[in-house]
Enzyme design. Structure first.
Site, PDB file in Angstrom:
ATOM      1  N   MET A 251       0.837  -1.199   0.000  1.00  0.00           N
ATOM      2  CA  MET A 251       0.000   0.000   0.000  1.00  0.00           C
ATOM      3  C   MET A 251       0.871   1.248   0.000  1.00  0.00           C
ATOM      4  SD  MET A 251      -2.964   1.338  -0.005  1.00  0.00           S
ATOM      5  CE  MET A 251      -3.113   3.124  -0.043  1.00  0.00           C
ATOM      6  N   GLU A 252       0.466   2.201  -0.857  1.00  0.00           N
ATOM      7  CA  GLU A 252       1.309   3.355  -1.165  1.00  0.00           C
ATOM      8  C   GLU A 252       1.118   4.558  -0.243  1.00  0.00           C
ATOM      9  OE1 GLU A 252      -1.307   2.258  -3.111  1.00  0.00           O
ATOM     10  OE2 GLU A 252      -2.424   3.934  -3.955  1.00  0.00           O
ATOM     11  N   HIS A 285       6.107  -0.086  -8.020  1.00  0.00           N
ATOM     12  CA  HIS A 285       4.704   0.308  -8.164  1.00  0.00           C
ATOM     13  C   HIS A 285       4.285   1.244  -7.025  1.00  0.00           C
ATOM     14  CE1 HIS A 285       0.431  -0.485  -9.301  1.00  0.00           C
ATOM     15  NE2 HIS A 285       0.237  -0.253  -8.018  1.00  0.00           N
ATOM     16  N   GLU A 286       4.564   0.850  -5.804  1.00  0.00           N
ATOM     17  CA  GLU A 286       4.126   1.685  -4.670  1.00  0.00           C
ATOM     18  C   GLU A 286       4.886   3.014  -4.672  1.00  0.00           C
ATOM     19  OE1 GLU A 286       1.517   0.531  -3.550  1.00  0.00           O
ATOM     20  OE2 GLU A 286       1.795  -1.557  -4.152  1.00  0.00           O
ATOM     21  N   HIS A 289       3.460   5.386  -7.200  1.00  0.00           N
ATOM     22  CA  HIS A 289       2.187   5.985  -6.768  1.00  0.00           C
ATOM     23  C   HIS A 289       2.408   7.357  -6.108  1.00  0.00           C
ATOM     24  CE1 HIS A 289      -1.184   3.400  -7.573  1.00  0.00           C
ATOM     25  NE2 HIS A 289      -0.771   2.373  -6.866  1.00  0.00           N
ATOM     26  N   GLU A 308      -4.323   3.329 -10.788  1.00  0.00           N
ATOM     27  CA  GLU A 308      -3.798   1.959 -10.844  1.00  0.00           C
ATOM     28  C   GLU A 308      -3.361   1.557 -12.256  1.00  0.00           C
ATOM     29  OE1 GLU A 308      -2.795   0.702  -8.345  1.00  0.00           O
ATOM     30  OE2 GLU A 308      -3.982   1.576  -6.728  1.00  0.00           O
TER      31      GLU A 308
HETATM   32  N1  BAL Z   1      -3.503   0.941  -3.857  1.00  0.00           N
HETATM   33  C1  BAL Z   1      -3.566  -0.403  -3.407  1.00  0.00           C
HETATM   34  C2  BAL Z   1      -2.336  -1.180  -3.649  1.00  0.00           C
HETATM   35  C3  BAL Z   1      -1.724  -0.793  -4.933  1.00  0.00           C
HETATM   36  O1  BAL Z   1      -2.315  -0.915  -5.989  1.00  0.00           O
HETATM   37  O2  BAL Z   1      -0.643  -0.276  -4.924  1.00  0.00           O
HETATM   38 ZN    ZN Z   2      -1.378   0.445  -7.110  1.00  0.00          ZN
END
Ligand code: BAL
Ligand code: ZN
Length: 841
Positions: A251-252, A285-286, A289, A308
């Site tokens: 989780m970001e 990915h995080e 974000h 996403e």
């Molecule tokens: N935002 C929930 C986890 C992710 O997609 O990074």
């Molecule tokens: Zn994400």
């Protein structure tokens, strides 16, 4: 339950200028005091003061210092408030230790942690828990834990307390708090403009040796985002925490990412090459974000794909740059077909931007994420790489600090390129995978391709309209040379033709290079020729896949022997030392059994899971025979003798070596696999060998040895649980899973362990669909048991049943009975009720 519609969006009646929170931590009775500055929102017409709040005990509330008595319901509270700026204060009590749903503030292995996306903050305090309400947060944590963390920068701390301030306005879903006895693995990063950032990866004592790779991945991500997207980090500190009990991968939260320990902890001895690659991608990915999600967030949850889809697209670009672009693309397409196409084909089909939901947690799907990323990729293909970069720069400039919509995203592309993207937007609003039928003609020296598109209707999109489909294609001459390099055709109509004059001989087309659009291509191509000659690595692989699939379908339907043209072509590619070993390993792979079932169903047949299983087994046997002369030489040639590094080069070698070992084991009864198991110094080699030994004479002994070696490592034991189910014979899969649920280490409240065991059963096509219904019954038993404890994980796993209409009447009846049993369970969660309701439709 209430259905929420995109069309009903209205802004909140108030803006939030500052949030101050104080946490007095206690496992079963944490007190949360809030002090929030509200002001009437001039852009809103509805001025109802409604604050979300669930499972909270309100102790008192004040407005501008005066005690108030709000009206409280199960969802939140309302209160009369002044028509001018005011300060809301409240104190609530919550029970982190009793929170097994893992949403809000909860306890995991003795620590406190939070998960607020999508709607978990309302279980922490009363608040307008919606992404378009953004504010700065100042957080004080009082507790005896040595490490007390929240978002933003540290302000001050002392014995038993710490204060944090996040200067960047954020929605509540990005709030995080962590407290516990944690060890920091530290790092440093200097940004492109000289900001010195302190990095920490916090883990539980004992996991310190599993941090180095994650830390390096974080630094690589920070460098990459500066270089490729010009995005710089914006706080003095970036913390990551590993947590054992977590519903998602990670989780970001702003400045304080919380990770499922499986998505960050890694060591050569305990993690496979695939684990390392996944961890690198999730960390990226995080981190990404921070800009695509945090600095620019979503106006409402219908816009989830805004952050996403884009962030998945960005992390796939990162992995392509760090590793092999063709291998990454092929892996992504395998995943897309396995998970997203399945969604599109069944009752859970929904657009990338859904228009209604009951429980948003049910929409963290492959469609929103992976198809959402494909849509970004298509946009980039259509406008070109430079125009894409300019549009994204405009997006950051124009919308920094805002909560946005897909319309805002599309607008920056329209404004910066001058293109009309009205039709393109259908990718966001229509469910279903378009089918693209290709026919060809050759007259004079003109070669013509005609494309006809058709999207099967679905519940949410009963009348699909033509999409904009970018088709990258090239032409090959009869000798395998390129007659025309890659071009992008834009298909916008139901039927459309493209002519290529000046072709002295009939060329061979290579269509949908790089899988330039998420469609089903219907084209009777010369796959054997393309497998031998295509210059596009994706399409070369795709040709092998198509030949394998065609052969398997003929075995399933008519009992035909495996196709010799496929086996000959495969042999040549696998023997070609000029090709990347990772790519050759992918070539040997076969379509998933569920994919074969889907194709049979789509073509009007009723899939028989046992027949599919047998056909795949026969094909593996045929591969072993066709490749027999090269199995041992290639296995030997791809043993890595240097120290273990989880990079693309070494992991590619191990992948090809282990692909050979899988086939060798069919011939030698497990002798080489046992030798590999006995001498393995890393988990990739150890686990691969163990998997091949299961089912052989040595299997039980190897499983026992593995358990004895790794019984104290939770993440490795997840592999041990999962592998036994995955490798079980179809008739034994449910019994194997049942036995594992009785193992003393089966902690069913831990999502990783639950998924490792029962998720593996759901993925075992022939085992889950065993004729006696044992797979269905076992999964249903456990979903019913888990639902009151953890609705989110339960609901996600219900999707195992989404394909039920594909199968024969007996299996359909068996599945329906289980769906009805789940649906009629008293007190079923909103999450699970919605999923079962949609699946039964
Ligand atoms: N935002 C929930 C986890 C992710 O997609 O990074
Ligand atoms: Zn994400």
């Amino acid at each position: 339950p209430q259905t929420i519609y995109l069309k009903d969006y209205t802004p909140f009646g108030f803006t939030v200028e500052e949030v101050h929170l104080t946490f007095d931590l206690a496992p079963s009775a944490t007190r949360v005091t809030s002090r929030i500055k509200f002001a009437p929102n001039p852009d809103a017409t509805d001025k109802t003061f409604f604050l979300h709040g669930e499972e909270l005990t309100l102790r008192w509330a004040k407005i501008d210092g005066e005690t108030v008595e709000p009206t409280i319901t199960a969802e939140g509270l309302t209160c009369n408030v002044p028509n001018i700026p005011f300060v809301w204060e409240s104190e609530v009590q919550i029970d982190p230790a009793g929170n097994t749903a893992l949403e809000g503030l909860y306890r995991s292995s003795g620590m406190y942690c939070t998960q607020c996306e999508a709607e978990g903050f309302r279980k922490i305090t009363y608040y307008p828990d919606r992404p378009d309400v953004m504010s700065t947060f100042t957080v004080r944590i009082n507790g005896p834990e040595p490490v007390l963390l929240s978002n933003g920068n540290p302000v001050a701390s002392g014995k038993g307390w710490a204060e944090w301030h996040d200067p960047w306005p954020k929605p509540a879903y990005l709030f995080a708090l962590v407290a516990g006895e944690l060890i920091a693995h530290p790092g440093k990063f200097t940004t492109m403009n000289g900001r010195k950032v302190e990095l920490n990866l916090y883990v539980r004592p004992g996991d310190e040796h599993k941090c180095a790779f994650g830390m390096q991945a974080l630094k690589d991500s920070m460098v990459w985002d500066e270089k490729v997207y010009g995005r710089e980090y914006d706080l003095d500190i970036f913390n990551i925490v590993a947590v054992d009990d977590f519903n998602m991968g990670a989780m970001e939260n702003k400045g304080l990412n919380v990770f499922n320990s499986s998505a960050v902890l890694a060591s050569p001895e305990t993690s496979t090459d695939q684990n390392f690659e996944r961890i690198e991608a999730i960390i990226a990915h995080e981190y990404f974000h921070n800009w695509t999600g945090n600095r620019i967030t979503c106006r409402d949850w219908f816009q989830l794909c805004l952050k996403e889809g884009l962030t998945v697209y960005r992390d796939s670009q990162f992995t392509s740059d760090m590793r092999s672009a063709p291998v990454k693309r092929i892996s992504d397409v395998i995943d897309l077909r396995g998970r997203q196409f399945t969604e599109d084909q069944g009752p859970l089909a929904h657009p990338v931007r859904p228009e209604s939901f009951q429980e948003i947690n049910n929409f963290y799907t492959a469609t929103v994420y992976e198809k959402g990323a494909e849509v970004i990729g298509m946009l980039r293909t259509l406008v070109g790489a430079d125009a894409y970069s300019k549009a994204v720069d405009l997006y950051f400039d124009r919308h920094d600090g805002q909560a946005c919509t897909i319309e805002d995203w599309i607008q920056v592309f329209e404004d910066s390129t001058g293109r009309d993207l009205g039709q393109f937007k259908r990718w966001y609003s229509q469910a279903g995978t378009p089918h693209l039928k290709v026919t060809e003609s050759y007259e004079g020296d003109t070669y013509t391709l005609t494309f006809a598109q058709h999207t099967p209707p679905s519940a949410t999109t009963p009348d699909p309209k033509p999409q904009v489909i970018p088709v990258a294609m090239g032409l090959l001459a009869a000798d395998g040379s390129e007659a025309m390099g890659t071009q992008v055709l834009e298909i916008t109509k139901d039927t459309q033709s493209f002519s290529f004059p000046g072709q002295p001989a009939r060329p061979v087309p290579s269509i949908l290079r790089g899988f330039s659009a998420p469609v089903v291509l219907d084209h009777s191509a010369d796959h054997a020729f393309l497998l031998a000659h295509d210059t596009d690595p994706f399409n070369r692989w795709e040709s092998a896949r198509a030949l394998a699939k065609g052969s398997l379908m003929a075995t399933i339907r008519q009992g035909k022997a495996p196709d010799s043209a496929y086996l000959e072509g495969l042999t040549k590619v696998v023997a070609d030392d000029s090709l990347d070993p990772a790519y050759r390993a992918l070539m040997i792979g076969l379509p998933a059994q569920s994919e074969l079932a889907a194709s049979l169903h789509a073509e009007g047949d009723v899939p028989d899971p046992d027949a599919i299983h047998l056909a795949v087994d026969a094909m593996r046997e045929a591969q072993a025979e066709a490749l027999q002369d090269m199995l041992h030489p290639l296995y030997d040639a791809h043993q890595v003798t240097q120290d273990y590094v989880p990079d693309a080069a070494q992991s590619g070698k191990r992948a090809l070596g282990n692909a050979m070992l899988a086939l060798i084991t069919r011939r030698d009864g497990g002798a080489v696999a046992q030798a590999q198991y006995d001498t393995a110094t890393n988990m990739t080699q150890q686990l691969a060998a163990l998997g091949f030994l299961i089912g052989a004479e040595q299997g039980d002994a190897a499983l026992g040895a593995f358990e004895a070696q790794w019984k104290d490592d939770r993440l490795v034991m997840d592999k041990w649980f999962g592998l036994q189910v995955m490798k079980a014979k179809p008739d034994d899969a449910a019994d194997t899973a049942t036995a594992l649920t009785r193992h003393h280490d089966f902690n069913w409240k831990n999502p990783n362990r639950f998924r490792a065991t029962l998720g593996a059963l759901a993925m075992h096509h022939a085992g889950f669909h065993a004729k006696d219904g044992s797979g269905y019954a076992l999964l249903a038993d456990w979903l019913i048991k888990l639902d009151p404890v953890n609705p989110q994980t339960t609901a996600r796993m219900c999707s195992a049943f989404q394909t039920w209409r594909r199968y024969d009447a007996i299996r359909q009846t068996l599945i329906k009975a289980q769906l009805e049993r789940i649906a009629s369970t008293p007190g079923l969660s909103r999450d699970t009720a919605e999923m079962i309701g949609r699946i039964r439709e």
